[in-house]
Design a protein around this motif. Structure first.
Motif, PDB file in Angstrom:
ATOM      1  N   SER A  38      -3.077  -2.062   8.997  1.00  0.00           N
ATOM      2  CA  SER A  38      -4.060  -2.140   9.726  1.00  0.00           C
ATOM      3  C   SER A  38      -4.325  -3.592   9.666  1.00  0.00           C
ATOM      4  O   SER A  38      -5.294  -3.884  10.446  1.00  0.00           O
ATOM      5  CB  SER A  38      -5.119  -1.424   9.021  1.00  0.00           C
ATOM      6  OG  SER A  38      -5.600  -2.294   7.690  1.00  0.00           O
ATOM      7  N   ARG A  39      -3.575  -4.567   9.395  1.00  0.00           N
ATOM      8  CA  ARG A  39      -3.596  -5.913   9.440  1.00  0.00           C
ATOM      9  C   ARG A  39      -3.277  -6.064  10.843  1.00  0.00           C
ATOM     10  O   ARG A  39      -3.756  -7.233  11.463  1.00  0.00           O
ATOM     11  CB  ARG A  39      -2.873  -6.681   8.682  1.00  0.00           C
ATOM     12  CG  ARG A  39      -3.319  -6.562   7.241  1.00  0.00           C
ATOM     13  CD  ARG A  39      -2.603  -7.376   6.052  1.00  0.00           C
ATOM     14  NE  ARG A  39      -2.852  -6.802   4.800  1.00  0.00           N
ATOM     15  CZ  ARG A  39      -2.116  -6.132   3.894  1.00  0.00           C
ATOM     16  NH1 ARG A  39      -0.808  -6.033   4.308  1.00  0.00           N
ATOM     17  NH2 ARG A  39      -2.336  -5.877   2.821  1.00  0.00           N
ATOM     18  N   ARG A  64       0.770  -1.103   0.016  1.00  0.00           N
ATOM     19  CA  ARG A  64      -0.025  -0.127  -0.214  1.00  0.00           C
ATOM     20  C   ARG A  64       0.943   1.291   0.024  1.00  0.00           C
ATOM     21  O   ARG A  64       0.425   2.293   0.498  1.00  0.00           O
ATOM     22  CB  ARG A  64      -0.848  -0.018   1.241  1.00  0.00           C
ATOM     23  CG  ARG A  64      -2.089  -1.158   1.053  1.00  0.00           C
ATOM     24  CD  ARG A  64      -3.115  -0.372   1.877  1.00  0.00           C
ATOM     25  NE  ARG A  64      -2.937  -0.661   3.301  1.00  0.00           N
ATOM     26  CZ  ARG A  64      -3.574  -1.870   3.956  1.00  0.00           C
ATOM     27  NH1 ARG A  64      -4.364  -2.720   3.305  1.00  0.00           N
ATOM     28  NH2 ARG A  64      -3.196  -2.022   5.332  1.00  0.00           N
ATOM     29  N   TYR A 118      -4.514   9.346  11.345  1.00  0.00           N
ATOM     30  CA  TYR A 118      -5.207   7.966  11.481  1.00  0.00           C
ATOM     31  C   TYR A 118      -4.843   7.217  10.508  1.00  0.00           C
ATOM     32  O   TYR A 118      -4.530   5.887  10.789  1.00  0.00           O
ATOM     33  CB  TYR A 118      -6.727   8.438  11.642  1.00  0.00           C
ATOM     34  CG  TYR A 118      -7.488   7.196  11.479  1.00  0.00           C
ATOM     35  CD1 TYR A 118      -7.700   6.514  12.698  1.00  0.00           C
ATOM     36  CD2 TYR A 118      -8.012   7.014   9.968  1.00  0.00           C
ATOM     37  CE1 TYR A 118      -8.587   5.541  12.532  1.00  0.00           C
ATOM     38  CE2 TYR A 118      -8.948   5.771  10.151  1.00  0.00           C
ATOM     39  CZ  TYR A 118      -9.232   4.949  11.108  1.00  0.00           C
ATOM     40  OH  TYR A 118      -9.951   3.694  11.211  1.00  0.00           O
ATOM     41  N   LEU A 119      -4.929   7.681   9.233  1.00  0.00           N
ATOM     42  CA  LEU A 119      -4.647   6.747   7.974  1.00  0.00           C
ATOM     43  C   LEU A 119      -3.233   6.077   8.097  1.00  0.00           C
ATOM     44  O   LEU A 119      -2.886   5.089   8.011  1.00  0.00           O
ATOM     45  CB  LEU A 119      -4.730   7.579   6.777  1.00  0.00           C
ATOM     46  CG  LEU A 119      -6.089   7.889   6.559  1.00  0.00           C
ATOM     47  CD1 LEU A 119      -6.180   8.837   5.315  1.00  0.00           C
ATOM     48  CD2 LEU A 119      -7.074   6.674   6.464  1.00  0.00           C
ATOM     49  N   HIS A 159      -1.716   2.648   9.203  1.00  0.00           N
ATOM     50  CA  HIS A 159      -1.295   1.889   7.743  1.00  0.00           C
ATOM     51  C   HIS A 159      -1.279   0.562   7.695  1.00  0.00           C
ATOM     52  O   HIS A 159      -1.596  -0.044   6.783  1.00  0.00           O
ATOM     53  CB  HIS A 159       0.206   2.719   7.392  1.00  0.00           C
ATOM     54  CG  HIS A 159       0.590   2.268   5.969  1.00  0.00           C
ATOM     55  ND1 HIS A 159      -0.027   2.861   4.927  1.00  0.00           N
ATOM     56  CD2 HIS A 159       1.447   1.384   5.647  1.00  0.00           C
ATOM     57  CE1 HIS A 159       0.681   2.203   3.778  1.00  0.00           C
ATOM     58  NE2 HIS A 159       1.599   1.267   4.140  1.00  0.00           N
ATOM     59  N   ARG A 205      -4.345  -1.016  14.378  1.00  0.00           N
ATOM     60  CA  ARG A 205      -5.839  -0.193  14.405  1.00  0.00           C
ATOM     61  C   ARG A 205      -5.952   0.193  15.606  1.00  0.00           C
ATOM     62  O   ARG A 205      -6.675   1.478  15.729  1.00  0.00           O
ATOM     63  CB  ARG A 205      -6.710  -1.364  14.141  1.00  0.00           C
ATOM     64  CG  ARG A 205      -6.678  -1.932  12.646  1.00  0.00           C
ATOM     65  CD  ARG A 205      -7.926  -2.801  12.298  1.00  0.00           C
ATOM     66  NE  ARG A 205      -8.061  -3.795  13.316  1.00  0.00           N
ATOM     67  CZ  ARG A 205      -7.663  -5.110  13.120  1.00  0.00           C
ATOM     68  NH1 ARG A 205      -7.168  -5.295  12.105  1.00  0.00           N
ATOM     69  NH2 ARG A 205      -8.042  -6.037  13.940  1.00  0.00           N
ATOM     70  N   GLN A 222      -0.926   4.570  -1.334  1.00  0.00           N
ATOM     71  CA  GLN A 222      -1.629   5.350  -0.448  1.00  0.00           C
ATOM     72  C   GLN A 222      -0.847   5.938   0.679  1.00  0.00           C
ATOM     73  O   GLN A 222      -1.083   7.207   0.796  1.00  0.00           O
ATOM     74  CB  GLN A 222      -2.617   4.246   0.148  1.00  0.00           C
ATOM     75  CG  GLN A 222      -3.658   3.809  -0.630  1.00  0.00           C
ATOM     76  CD  GLN A 222      -4.521   2.664   0.058  1.00  0.00           C
ATOM     77  OE1 GLN A 222      -4.762   2.803   1.267  1.00  0.00           O
ATOM     78  NE2 GLN A 222      -4.921   1.567  -0.666  1.00  0.00           N
TER      79      GLN A 222
END
Lengths: 625, 493, 486, 104
Positions: A150-151, A104, A143-144, A148, A156, A107
């Motif tokens: 998020s797995r 990712r 937050y993003l 990053h 999270r 992103q």
């Protein structure tokens, strides 16, 4: 050149980045090129044309409210903008290596671009609403970025916590902004400052006359002294949240779950430091309000000292840097809190500038070392940088700067902060003395943990640690930042920051304090972890941030959720109850009615007719006469 | 002339589809409906460009005129409705709910659109009410027949509740309108707004305002008159939910601007504190329920309650800024809610249910496009700057902080504080959803990849998300359209 | 001093046409008893009814400016016993057409029965009374016409001969007798109070001024309303309605629900128009408002529970009668107009509903499931009629007349009635949507009627088409309806 | 006009008797009798009114004639219906069950 360009370039880059996010090479190229362009623009602006204010680019017809959406480009802002752009570029370039294999990456790069745009917006904004825009967008980007990966559940949770804690504090910020804008009738910074500079004592008089607060509020819609204090405190609360100061400090160490470049960006040049920029803009008001200064002063004094101690006792080096950020941001804000009106807030901004350089350097170097070591725990990272010259150099300069050794960039700024605090202490109506004491103690503690960090990372190891495979981008970035950290202090010579002369006395004092700190760290000798020696019992507590996370949960999260359950219950069972009750009553009436008509007897029908006629007759005769 | 066509086109197409053309196969009905929606959208633009209007006697006995025209206040809503009409008819390619003939479904969508367009262009108070009622039956059919197949009882309950609750509101509204009309002697909204209730005594003004506000509050919905909304949203098919949130609720707020605010400003002013508190409590209330709600569709519905709370708060403030804020937030919520409902509908179609308690793999991994759209929607929902909702909600807070001079400032400031707390709750629930759905709480390894949005669904999402961003970056698109008309409202100060 | 009463046959034509029909039928039946099962009677009756309706419409158009008057007495007083303004003429046309529609439904079921000529005769006789009462201005004519409109219907119900039908007829009979007694009593009191044998504003005004006579007037009005309440099915004079509707044959029920209500309303309007503008205050409003409120609430609430379409329509009639009375509580000219417009709309929609039920042969709501697919004409017409009754667009005319009905008490400030009306609107929607919801249902397996049986009967089809067309036109141009009722 | 008190009282008594009869009787014919009593009360009232002060058309005297005629017609229908009811269910009790199934 419009300062909007500074914002537009990274913002556009993020938009393009989202579109091409599947193609890592394109995404990287866009991000780095845009970062370079932004830096170039910022540099040009800084050198060529400081001092302009522009407004009314967008015409927002919103009734009586004036929304100029103005920007300002005074030298201090442009200097900060330049360093933001520099750090952002460094992070982007570094990420092409660090996250090169991440699925990712696109992103991530786009988010970093957006983050940069938001921070630059806060920096060049001379309008409270614009500031709020940048402020909130940064929160979302954080937050993003923190989430990053998020797995991982930890990531999270950390992302959620970071955003929620700052957002809760932002209630204050938003209300502060709204209140100031409402009082001034304009959102332009100069207008707000002008309107609130000479407040009335209306509320005071009304309350003294015995009017209840709501009435008094209604009577006083002009800028008022008490209202100003409340609004300033609200703003300060917002700033404390974003800057991770007590009592909102706990989100920042957790945010270390994000990729290291993201941490570098968030900590060094953007989000946590943004509060300094905002409060610097409002300094004329702040300096005039002892209450707000005291709130800020106490919070940052506690924060910087507590965070420095906790940093010293961290068993995880990345978290150590996080706590050091809390502490250093406290130092920046302390300059704003303590500086008397005459001094201005630029000492804080200068520390923002230097902190941006050395903290990004430290994070990026640590990130590389952590990749080599395979983790960020102190035990695992021991000596991981010892074999790589560039890392050793970077860490040396970075930690020297952090410790505040004179002549490197961190030292220069810290001396100015100390001087500002001293001026404040002398002037006497603010929290100057408190801040000064906290600063001195913090400097010593900072020197101690900086020493610890350097010792640990560059400790000699029998087995030669692997240097890790890097692309040329990483060492280039580190060299550049190292150079900047060494020479960055020269910025005081440009006159961009309005600073007072610092006497030699402060140099000596700084050396002394730093010396005490270093000596403290070296009590156990060069080979042992100073934290083990001095604060072994503290380490478990420090790692958990003194259990503040549990406190957040108990004091805020759980009661709110409990309330939410009650509300949801009330919503479906009570509020909706009257609806269902109506339906039920109708049905019951229908049942009753059909019971009455079940017999369908003709005699009942006639009886009803006669009875009805009698009733109607009675009603008629009684009603008409 | 054009404005008549604007209403006639979707009405004719819709009526034909639900009656004579009921058996039209989807392959023909879909293009027909979409073409009508497209034509309507073009006509809507034309109406705004040409300033077309129609005004002739319709029911002279009642002083009721067949009078339609668009002004600055209705322009954004007109475009929103036309746009959403396109979106929902296009969405028929993604999902054609079972339960009846596809053509009937599309016809109902068009009829709802007709009613909304008529409501937004009506220039006569009684005609406004008639148009207001037009949407009821088609929407009832959409919820009751084409709604969620799983629970027929819940479907009937939701549909009945929707229609009866809103009918109760519109009956109250009717009484208010009639009282207003008999008191002033005219039903023309422009004349009524120019008169600003000067012909009415204070008691009469209050009575009229109370009736009007009560009636419209059901539609908005204002707490505590909102309990019809969640079941209706949960049950309705995707397109129905989109219409409900993006268009029908707007009729309520639009009505609040057109009727009580413009025609009986003094009476409205006396009710304003109550309304402001109801709005602010609604913001917090909706936010809190969203924190624990399990059904994602219901959650979005409750978030609508919260967002409309901001709109109501801004309207209650009675300042020009407040009305501007309300109109902007209104349109913004329409777009955001449409985006979220299209998304959630898509998820429901894929997963069978949108129960948040079920652990699911990350949407950002399995369906990145849906994930991105979801993030945009949620970010907008929490009021992120740069997205549509931010400006409206910030200005709503501002207007509550600095309400019109005759409002009790203490109450309004308290409401503003409450609403600001509610905004933080919005962040909490938005991130709750993001954490559970977007980031997922089940490892992706055992899930495989889901189907991502393709074709029409993708473009629908792109359009809506794009509109959310555009409106967030350029709020003046709405603000400059409404500014003059709002400034012309007599009752504002 | 001439004693000759002036007679204008053309003006009287709406009432004379059914009389002519009665004569024709009786003569025809006497000449050729039982010929062709008496089926020839129906077309004849239909012709005279339509002819009468045409005459009434003509009268309405002519009378737009000035009421058509005839049967004028010479001085003193110079009063006319027959005075039909546009509103009365419109109601007359409504009565005649509603009777024609009922006749069509009778025709539909005529294969089952032999005494069609008798049925038609009774129907025409009742129609004559209904037409005449609308234009009657004097107590005597009014009373006689009203009873002429009632008594044949009792016979009609009883004519079916089944045990339930006679039970229903008995109920209807005793109630009608009791209410006739009340009417006579009321008429007597009216005469006592006003000293005038006519329903005129001047007479009422005189009685209103004098406190003693005012009480007598109140009693008179109360008793007259009570007597009419029976015909209008107002609570508490309604109990016969749910007994009779499901037990009589559909044609008779349709007559009761349509023509009978129209004539009762016409009679009520004669009474209230004498009071309108003369009396005011809460007392007079209460005499009309009490039955109206009770009817609105009880009728809707009970209609919500019914499964049999005829019973549902019976209770819906009760509720709608409340709606007719509602605007009259304002005691204003607007209220009169609203009541007339309302009752015309209601009668059209109800007749369409009965025609659809007759076509579908449904004895329960469930049996109309899928009617929209099975028989689009009946299903569609029924759906529109229900929407009109509920007052929801696309049945705009239903909404418009409801708005009219509410606006009168709003203008007069009769707030309790307005509150009841708001509740009744909502409950009413629930009633009709409950039926509407089954119409588009899927084809039921195993339902014998569902197999695409061809729709039967041109007579009911005509009623459906004409009724639906009227409703549709009035929905688009409600102005026409309001012009018709002045 | 004190001399008219008697007729008014008579009318009231007749109406009262009739109403009482209607209220308590379940037999259809007796109920008819009650109704006729009320009617005759009404007629007495009309005539008395006429006597008290003549109206324009002597309606107080004319109306009873109409009413009596109508009442006679009504009674014809009423008796026919009562007869039919008796044939159908063997009773002229108003409250006899409507259908054979309902009968106990």
């Amino acid at each position: 050149m419009s300062p909007w360009l500074l914002v537009a370039v990274p913002a556009l880059a993020s938009l393009v980045g989202v579109v091409v996010r599947r193609e890592d090479r394109w995404a990287g190229a866009v991000a780095v090129l845009a970062g370079g362009l932004t830096l170039l623009l910022a540099g040009i602006a800084w050198v060529l044309e400081p001092g302009s204010t522009a407004g009314h680019v967008l015409d927002l017809p919103v009734g009586g409210l004036d929304l100029p959406l103005a920007t300002a480009t005074d030298p201090a802002r442009l200097a900060v903008a330049t360093v933001v752009a520099l750090v952002a570029l460094a992070v982007q370039a570094y990420s092409t290596w660090y996250l090169g294999a991440d699925d990712r990456y696109g992103q991530f790069a786009a988010t970093v671009s957006l983050f940069t745009a938001a921070m630059l917006l806060v920096v060049v904004s001379a309008d409270l609403v614009l500031t709020l825009v940048g402020w909130e967008v940064m929160g979302w980007c954080s937050y993003l970025l923190i989430g990053h990966w998020s797995r991982r559940p930890e990531a999270r949770r950390a992302a959620l916590k970071a955003f929620l804690v700052t957002r809760v504090a932002d209630i204050g910020f938003v209300l502060g902004v709204v209140g100031f804008v409402a009082g001034a009738g304009t959102s332009g910074l100069s207008g707000v400052v002008g309107a609130w500079r000479e407040p009335t004592g209306c509320l005071q008089e009304q309350l003294a006359a015995g009017a209840p607060l709501p009435e008094a509020l209604g009577a006083c819609d002009a800028p008022d002294g008490r209202a100003r204090t409340v609004l300033l405190v609200l703003l300060v609360v917002g700033v404390l949240g974003k800057s991770a100061q007590v009592p909102f400090q706990d989100w920042l160490p957790d945010a270390m779950e994000g990729p290291t470049p993201a941490s570098a960006l968030i900590h060094a040049a953007t989000m946590v430091a943004a509060g300094t920029v905002v409060l610097a803009g409002l300094h004329p008001l702040l300096a005039d309000s002892p209450t707000a200064r005291w709130v800020l002063g106490v919070a940052v004094s506690v924060s910087m000292l507590l965070a420095a101690v906790l940093a010293f006792a961290q068993s995880d080096l990345k978290r150590m840097l996080a706590w050091s950020t809390v502490s250093q941001v406290g130092v920046m804000l302390s300059a704003v809190a303590a500086a008397p009106p005459a001094d201005g807030p630029d000492a804080g901004l200068l520390h923002l500038w230097s902190h941006a350089l050395f903290k990004s350097l430290l994070f990026l170097a640590l990130g590389w070392a952590a990749v080599a070591a395979g983790g960020t725990a102190a035990v695992r990272m021991r000596g991981s940088a010892s074999a790589t010259p560039v890392l050793r150099a970077a860490l040396l300069v970075g930690f020297l700067s952090l410790a505040g050794v004179p002549l490197v960039v961190g030292g220069v700024s810290k001396e100015h902060v100390l001087a500002a605090a001293y001026d404040g202490a002398v002037a006497g109506d603010g929290p100057g003395v408190l801040v000064l004491v906290a600063l001195v103690l913090t400097s010593a503690a900072t020197a101690a943990y900086a020493t610890r960090g350097y010792l640990l990372l560059t400790a000699h190891r029998r087995d030669r640690p692997r240097a890790g495979t890097v692309t040329p981008a990483a060492p280039a970035v580190l060299w550049a930042l190292t150079g900047a950290s060494v020479l960055g202090g020269l910025v005081v010579l440009t006159g961009s920051f309005a600073l007072h002369q610092v006497s030699l006395l402060w140099l000596v004092l700084t050396v002394l304090v730093v010396g005490v700190g270093v000596a403290l760290a070296l009590v156990g000798g060069l080979d042992r972890d100073p934290a083990e020696v001095l604060a072994r019992r503290l380490v478990p507590y420090a790692d958990r941030g003194l259990g503040v996370d549990g406190l957040y949960r108990r004091v805020v999260a759980r009661p709110v959720l409990r309330l939410a359950r009650v509300v949801a219950y009330v919503d479906t069972e009570v509020v909706d109850g009257y609806v269902r009750g109506t339906a039920l009553a109708t049905r019951a009436a229908g049942w009753l009615g059909s019971r009455l008509h079940r017999g369908e007897r003709s005699s009942t029908a006639v009886g009803l007719v006669v009875g009805g006629a009698l009733l109607l007759g009675a009603v008629g005769v009684l009603g008409w006469s | 002339m054009v404005v008549s066509l604007l209403l006639a086109l979707p009405a004719a197409a819709g009526l034909w589809l639900v009656t004579a053309g009921r058996a039209t196969p989807p392959r023909l009905a879909r293009p027909l409906a979409a073409a009508s929606a497209l034509g309507t959208a073009v006509l809507a633009v034309l109406v705004l460009v040409t300033g077309s209007q129609v005004d002739r006697a319709w029911l002279p006995e009642l002083g009721l005129r067949w009078s339609f025209a668009a002004d600055g206040i209705s322009a954004p809503l007109l475009l929103l409705t036309a746009g959403i009409g396109l979106v929902v008819t296009a969405h028929a390619w993604v999902e054609l709910p079972p339960g009846g003939s596809p053509a009937g479904y599309l016809g109902c969508l068009l009829l709802v659109e007709t009613g909304a367009l008529a409501t937004f262009t009506a220039r006569d108070a009684v005609l406004f009410l008639v148009a207001f009622e037009v949407v009821l039956v088609p929407m009832w059919v959409l919820v009751g027949r084409y709604g969620d197949r799983r629970d027929p009882r819940a479907r009937a309950d939701a549909a009945g509740r929707f229609v009866l609750y809103t009918a109760a509101g519109s009956s109250t509204l009717l009484v208010g309108i009639l009282l207003l009309v008999v008191s002033t002697g005219t039903a023309d909204l422009r004349e009524l707004a120019d008169g600003a209730g000067a012909a009415l005594g204070p008691g009469r003004q209050l009575a009229v305002a109370l009736l009007l506000v009560l009636g419209l509050a059901v539609k908005v919905p204002v707490l505590p008159l909102h309990t019809w909304l969640p079941p209706a949203h949960t049950t309705a098919p995707t397109a129905g939910s989109v219409l409900l949130a993006a268009v029908l609720l707007k009729m309520g707020t639009y009505g609040l601007v057109r009727l009580p605010l413009a025609t009986v400003p003094d009476g409205f002013g006396r009710l304003a504190p109550v309304l402001a508190v109801a709005g602010a409590v609604g913001v917090v209330w909706g936010g809190l329920v969203c924190l624990v709600e399990r059904d994602l569709k219901r959650l979005v519905a409750y978030s609508s309650v919260a967002h409309m709370g901001f709109v109501v708060l801004a309207l209650a403030s009675g300042s020009e800024t407040g009305v501007q804020a309300a109109l902007l937030a209104n349109v913004a919520h329409g777009l955001v809610a449409a985006l979220l409902f299209v998304l959630v509908g898509g998820l429901k179609q894929r997963w069978g249910s949108v129960d948040l308690a079920v652990r699911r793999p990350a949407l950002r991994e399995t369906s990145p496009r849906l994930g991105l759209a979801l993030v945009v929607g949620l970010a907008a929902s929490l009021g992120l700057p740069g997205l549509a909702t931010f400006w409206g909600e910030l200005l709503a807070l501002y207007s509550a902080w600095a309400p019109a001079g005759d409002r009790p400032r203490g109450v309004f400031v308290a409401a503003a504080v409450l609403a600001a707390v509610g905004a933080a709750l919005a962040a909490a629930y938005a991130l709750r959803v993001a954490g559970l759905v977007w980031a997922g709480d089940r490892p992706a390894a055992d899930a495989g990849t889901g189907t991502d949005a393709v074709g029409v669904e993708r473009w629908v999402l792109v359009t809506l998300a794009g509109a959310v961003v555009v409106l967030g970056v350029a709020p003046m698109l709405v603000l400059s359209s409404t500014a003059d008309a709002v400034a012309g409202l007599g009752g504002l100060r | 001093m001439s004693t000759v009463v002036s007679v204008d046959l053309l003006v009287l034509a709406p009432a004379l046409a059914p009389v002519l029909g009665v004569v024709l039928l009786l003569v025809g039946d006497a000449l050729a008893p039982g010929r062709a099962g008496g089926r020839w009677a129906l077309p004849v009756a239909a012709c005279v009814l339509v002819g009468g309706a045409v005459a009434a419409v003509r009268a309405a158009l002519v009378a737009a400016e000035d009421p058509a008057r005839t049967l004028c007495l010479p001085a003193p007083g110079d009063a006319c016993l027959w005075s039909a303004g546009p509103r009365a003429s419109a109601l007359q046309a409504g009565v005649l057409l509603a009777a024609a529609a009922a006749l069509a439904l009778v025709h539909e079921a005529a294969a089952l029965r032999r005494d069609t000529a008798v049925t038609a005769t009774l129907l025409l006789a009742a129609t004559t009374g209904g037409v005449a009462v609308a234009a009657a201005r004097d107590l005597g004519g009014w009373l006689v016409a009203l009873e002429l409109a009632t008594v044949p219907v009792v016979a009609l119900v009883a004519l079916r001969g089944t045990r339930p039908a006679t039970h229903g007829a008995l109920g209807l009979l005793v109630t009608s007798l009791a209410s006739f007694a009340l009417l006579v009593l009321g008429a007597g009191l009216w005469l006592t109070a006003t000293g005038e044998p006519t329903f005129s504003s001047a007479a009422a005004a005189g009685a209103w001024e004098d406190p003693q006579r005012r009480a007598v007037l109140a009693l008179a009005v109360a008793l007259l309303v009570a007597g009419l309440g029976f015909k209008l099915s107002l609570v508490p004079f309604h109990a016969w309605t749910p007994q009779v509707y499901p037990r009589a044959d559909l044609g008779t029920t349709a007559f009761l629900a349509g023509a009978s209500k129209l004539s009762a309303t016409a009679a009520l309007l004669v009474l209230v128009s004498a009071l309108a503008g003369v009396v005011d205050g809460p007392g007079p409003a209460l005499v009309l408002g009490l039955p109206a409120a009770l009817s609105l609430l009880l009728g809707t609430v009970l209609a919500l529970r019914q499964e049999d379409p005829a019973r549902l329509l019976a209770w819906s009639t009760v509720a709608q009668a409340g709606w007719v009375l509602l605007p009259l509580t304002a005691l204003s000219e607007d209220g009169l107009r609203a009541a007339a417009a309302y009752v015309l709309t209601y009668a059209t929609a109800t007749l369409v509903a009965f025609a659809a039920v007759s076509r579908a042969g449904a004895r329960s709501l469930e049996q109309t499931r899928g009617l929209l697919r099975r028989d689009p004409l009946a299903g569609g017409a029924l759906a529109l009629a229900l929407l009109v009754l509920a007052g929801l667009p696309p049945g705009v005319v239903g909404l418009v007349v409801k708005i009219l009905a509410v606006s009168a008490p709003v203008a007069a400030g009769v707030w309790p009635m307005v509150a009841v009306a708001v509740v009744a609107v909502v409950l009413g929607i629930a009633v009709y949507l409950r039926w509407l919801v089954v119409l588009p249902g899927p084809r039921r397996e195993g339902d014998a009627r569902a197999g695409g049986e061809p729709p039967r009967g041109w007579a009911s089809a005509t009623v459906l088409v004409v009724g639906t067309a009227l409703l549709a036109v009035a929905s688009v141009l409600p102005h026409l309806l309001l012009t018709a009722v002045g | 006009m004190i001399h008219l008190l008697g007729p008014y009282l008579l009318a009231a008594v007749l109406v009262g008797l009739g109403v009482a009869g209607v209220a308590v009787r379940r037999n259809a014919v007796l109920l008819l009798v009650g109704v006729e009593l009320v009617l005759s009360g009404g007629l007495v009232l009309l005539v008395t009114t006429q006597a008290a002060g003549a109206d324009r058309w002597a309606a107080g005297s004319v109306l009873p004639l109409f009413v009596v005629t109508v009442a006679a017609a009504e009674v014809v229908v009423a008796l026919a219906v009562v007869l039919a009811a008796f044939r159908a269910r063997g009773s002229i009790d108003l409250d006899a069950p409507a259908t054979a199934q309902d009968a106990p």
